[in-house]
Write an enzyme that holds these catalytic residues in place. Structure first.
Site, PDB file in Angstrom:
ATOM      1  N   SER A 197       3.681  -2.327  10.265  1.00  0.00           N
ATOM      2  CA  SER A 197       5.125  -2.448  10.519  1.00  0.00           C
ATOM      3  C   SER A 197       5.713  -3.798  10.082  1.00  0.00           C
ATOM      4  O   SER A 197       6.642  -4.298  10.719  1.00  0.00           O
ATOM      5  CB  SER A 197       5.442  -2.159  11.991  1.00  0.00           C
ATOM      6  OG  SER A 197       5.122  -0.817  12.301  1.00  0.00           O
ATOM      7  N   GLU A 210      -6.606   4.788   7.930  1.00  0.00           N
ATOM      8  CA  GLU A 210      -6.337   6.206   7.675  1.00  0.00           C
ATOM      9  C   GLU A 210      -7.555   6.881   7.050  1.00  0.00           C
ATOM     10  O   GLU A 210      -7.836   8.046   7.323  1.00  0.00           O
ATOM     11  CB  GLU A 210      -5.077   6.345   6.803  1.00  0.00           C
ATOM     12  CG  GLU A 210      -3.829   6.028   7.635  1.00  0.00           C
ATOM     13  CD  GLU A 210      -2.678   5.412   6.863  1.00  0.00           C
ATOM     14  OE1 GLU A 210      -2.666   5.450   5.624  1.00  0.00           O
ATOM     15  OE2 GLU A 210      -1.768   4.868   7.535  1.00  0.00           O
ATOM     16  N   LYS A 228       0.038   4.246  -0.219  1.00  0.00           N
ATOM     17  CA  LYS A 228      -0.581   5.434   0.395  1.00  0.00           C
ATOM     18  C   LYS A 228      -0.336   6.654  -0.499  1.00  0.00           C
ATOM     19  O   LYS A 228      -0.361   6.513  -1.713  1.00  0.00           O
ATOM     20  CB  LYS A 228      -0.049   5.614   1.825  1.00  0.00           C
ATOM     21  CG  LYS A 228      -0.181   4.304   2.643  1.00  0.00           C
ATOM     22  CD  LYS A 228       0.103   4.465   4.105  1.00  0.00           C
ATOM     23  CE  LYS A 228      -0.040   3.123   4.806  1.00  0.00           C
ATOM     24  NZ  LYS A 228       0.107   3.214   6.253  1.00  0.00           N
ATOM     25  N   GLY A 260       3.029   2.068  10.858  1.00  0.00           N
ATOM     26  CA  GLY A 260       4.065   3.094  10.748  1.00  0.00           C
ATOM     27  C   GLY A 260       4.813   3.384  12.039  1.00  0.00           C
ATOM     28  O   GLY A 260       5.525   4.386  12.139  1.00  0.00           O
ATOM     29  N   ASN A 306       0.878  -1.178   0.000  1.00  0.00           N
ATOM     30  CA  ASN A 306       0.000   0.000   0.000  1.00  0.00           C
ATOM     31  C   ASN A 306       0.910   1.220   0.000  1.00  0.00           C
ATOM     32  O   ASN A 306       1.527   1.520   1.017  1.00  0.00           O
ATOM     33  CB  ASN A 306      -0.900  -0.019   1.240  1.00  0.00           C
ATOM     34  CG  ASN A 306      -1.736   1.244   1.361  1.00  0.00           C
ATOM     35  OD1 ASN A 306      -1.791   2.056   0.440  1.00  0.00           O
ATOM     36  ND2 ASN A 306      -2.389   1.405   2.512  1.00  0.00           N
ATOM     37  N   HIS A 313      -9.317   1.436   4.810  1.00  0.00           N
ATOM     38  CA  HIS A 313      -8.063   1.571   5.560  1.00  0.00           C
ATOM     39  C   HIS A 313      -8.291   2.484   6.760  1.00  0.00           C
ATOM     40  O   HIS A 313      -9.063   3.442   6.693  1.00  0.00           O
ATOM     41  CB  HIS A 313      -6.966   2.137   4.643  1.00  0.00           C
ATOM     42  CG  HIS A 313      -5.608   2.028   5.255  1.00  0.00           C
ATOM     43  ND1 HIS A 313      -5.167   2.901   6.226  1.00  0.00           N
ATOM     44  CD2 HIS A 313      -4.616   1.127   5.072  1.00  0.00           C
ATOM     45  CE1 HIS A 313      -3.943   2.530   6.599  1.00  0.00           C
ATOM     46  NE2 HIS A 313      -3.592   1.462   5.911  1.00  0.00           N
ATOM     47  N   GLU A 347      -5.137  -4.739  10.503  1.00  0.00           N
ATOM     48  CA  GLU A 347      -4.071  -3.768  10.735  1.00  0.00           C
ATOM     49  C   GLU A 347      -4.348  -3.010  12.038  1.00  0.00           C
ATOM     50  O   GLU A 347      -5.141  -2.054  12.045  1.00  0.00           O
ATOM     51  CB  GLU A 347      -4.005  -2.764   9.578  1.00  0.00           C
ATOM     52  CG  GLU A 347      -3.785  -3.400   8.224  1.00  0.00           C
ATOM     53  CD  GLU A 347      -3.224  -2.406   7.220  1.00  0.00           C
ATOM     54  OE1 GLU A 347      -2.093  -2.613   6.785  1.00  0.00           O
ATOM     55  OE2 GLU A 347      -3.909  -1.414   6.907  1.00  0.00           O
TER      56      GLU A 347
HETATM   57  P1  13P Z   1       3.321   0.230   7.597  1.00  0.00           P
HETATM   58  O1  13P Z   1       3.763  -1.064   6.955  1.00  0.00           O
HETATM   59  O2  13P Z   1       4.071   1.427   7.079  1.00  0.00           O
HETATM   60  O3  13P Z   1       3.264   0.137   9.069  1.00  0.00           O
HETATM   61  O4  13P Z   1       1.808   0.485   7.074  1.00  0.00           O
HETATM   62  C1  13P Z   1       0.887  -0.540   7.174  1.00  0.00           C
HETATM   63  C2  13P Z   1      -0.329  -0.147   6.442  1.00  0.00           C
HETATM   64  O5  13P Z   1      -1.060   0.731   6.854  1.00  0.00           O
HETATM   65  C3  13P Z   1      -0.613  -0.835   5.170  1.00  0.00           C
HETATM   66  O6  13P Z   1      -1.891  -0.566   4.723  1.00  0.00           O
END
Ligand code: 13P
Length: 247
Positions: A208, A95, A12, A169, A10, A93, A163
């Protein structure tokens, strides 16, 4: 029988045309590791160039609207994503649930639109740190599954990504025991919702994931793949995760 693992990236809000070389290298690694399915969700602006740069490789979007067209400024329909070259879309997601106040009911409508329009849906769920600390993680996540996964979803057209918000992150991950507990609870909820078909829906872990922990996380029971953010941006970081998924 174990499901074939799906290692999905992803990107983003990252990436430009200069990053197409990374896509090409990741697609080459996918070809060299047929034991896992590999996919990358890119910013909408990169769907067409990425799909052209890596023919046959799974490129996807990161959100869609549930309507086919209309007065929805800034949104993209499933048909638009498909025409651009996407074969899947990430929906719900955390976010987007946070930044755009998306509810599970809306996520379900998006997933339904995606699969009706022949895009695979990757439906994301996950608890906040406060919810985990309060002992509510399993209840929160299974509730999100119940409300976000449309009835009629199949193993062929849908994957789920667990997640934990606090692991995204941050470099922090749940223990393998906590991942196993959550994935088993998600599996049970999927079977409750979809019957036998629920056994075929892949459950990805995200948060992560990196080269150094991928092997361990990808081989926890009921972990059928990974959804990777930061470590999917560079082929050098992502390829070892693909290799772990193919083992
Ligand atoms: P990270 O791998 O950067 O922690 O992000 C995970 C994520 O949100 C994938 O959709």
């Amino acid at each position: 029988m174990a499901l074939k693992k799906l290692v999905a990236g992803n990107w983003k809000m990252n990436g430009s045309l200069a990053a197409l070389d990374e896509i090409k290298a990741i697609a080459a690694a996918a070809k060299a590791n047929p034991g896992a399915d590999v996919a990358i969700g890119v910013p909408a602006t990169l769907i067409t160039p990425a799909a052209s740069a890596a023919p046959g490789f799974a490129i996807g979007g990161q959100d869609c609207h549930w309507n086919a067209s209309g007065a929805h400024t800034g949104c993209l329909s499933v048909a638009m994503l498909k025409e651009a070259g996407a074969s899947f879309v990430i929906v719900g997601h955390s976010e987007r649930r946070t930044d755009n106040h998306e509810s599970s009911a809306e996520v379900a409508r998006k997933a339904e639109a995606a699969t009706s329009g022949s895009l695979m849906a990757i439906i994301c769920v996950g608890e906040t740190e406060a919810e985990r600390d309060a002992g509510q993680a399993v209840a929160v996540v299974t509730g999100q599954i119940r409300d976000s996964v449309p009835v009629g979803s199949t193993g062929a057209n849908t994957a789920v990504a667990y997640e934990p918000v606090w692991a995204i992150g941050t470099g922090r991950t749940p223990s393998t025991g906590d991942v196993a507990e959550m994935h088993a609870a998600i599996r049970a909820q999927l079977i409750d919702l979809l019957g036998e078909e629920g056994t075929g829906v892949r459950i990805l872990y995200g948060g992560s994931v990196k080269a150094s922990n991928a092997d361990e996380l990808l081989h926890v029971p009921d972990v059928d793949g990974a959804l990777v953010g930061g470590a999917s941006l560079k082929a050098a970081d992502f390829v070892p995760i693909i290799e772990a998924g193919a083992r």
